[in-house]
Design a protein around this motif. Structure first.
Motif: not given
Length: 194
Positions: A181-194
């Protein structure tokens, strides 16, 4: 009552949160750290560009099946968690009989202090038997396992974030349902590529 006060562990001037009856859910969890983490995560989820999704939606979460092992050469356990490359691999004939970890799975300690900080990617080839103290997170086809690992680790490795999944005090544990049930930010790596 419709609202319940929950306090942190400080005896002198403890912090206080008010939790609604609806927020208690079916578990009736009155743990200050958990509710503080829920408020923290709710603020984070306003960033919709991070592609929030539940972990159970993008991965299967399994629990190892072997009893806490006597033979650590055959089974991955919390005491040899980082040495999976030296384990004897499971035989192909055993694979259908048990849940085993395989290359690309994310492994996480289910019990122990700071278990939320333990997710690692299983490298190498073959299959590894896991004790019932290990959780196996198997990304669905098409889900980038590195991005998933990054999102999970960033979220639950925070002191506040780990309270979203860890239960208990001292030797804590992580229920499978908390991870699903944990909500995770799957797009985190795309938004913060560095």
């Amino acid at each position: 009552q419709n609202k319940f006060p929950v306090y942190n562990h400080r005896l002198i001037q403890p912090e206080r949160l008010f939790v609604s009856r609806n927020d208690l859910g079916t578990t009736l969890r009155l743990d200050f750290g958990f509710h503080e983490a829920r408020h923290w995560a709710k603020r984070l989820r306003t960033r919709t560009t991070l592609q929030w999704t539940t972990l159970g939606h993008v991965a299967d979460i399994l629990r190892g099946t072997e009893d806490s092992p006597a033979n650590l050469k055959r089974t991955l356990h919390t005491t040899n968690f980082l040495s999976s490359t030296t384990l004897q691999l499971a035989r192909k004939s055993d694979i259908s009989l048990m849940r085993v970890a395989r290359q690309g799975d994310i492994l996480m300690k289910r019990v122990g202090r700071h278990s939320a900080e333990s997710p690692i990617l299983l490298l190498g080839s073959g299959f590894v038997q896991c004790s019932d103290c290990i959780l196996i997170i198997r990304p669905n086809p098409g889900v980038n396992r590195h991005q998933l690992l990054f999102s999970l680790r960033v979220l639950v490795s925070w002191t506040t974030g780990r309270n979203l999944v860890e239960h208990g005090i001292g030797a804590s544990y992580i229920p499978i349902e908390s991870l699903r049930n944990l909500e995770i930010p799957l797009g985190l790596a795309s938004n913060y590529a560095r």
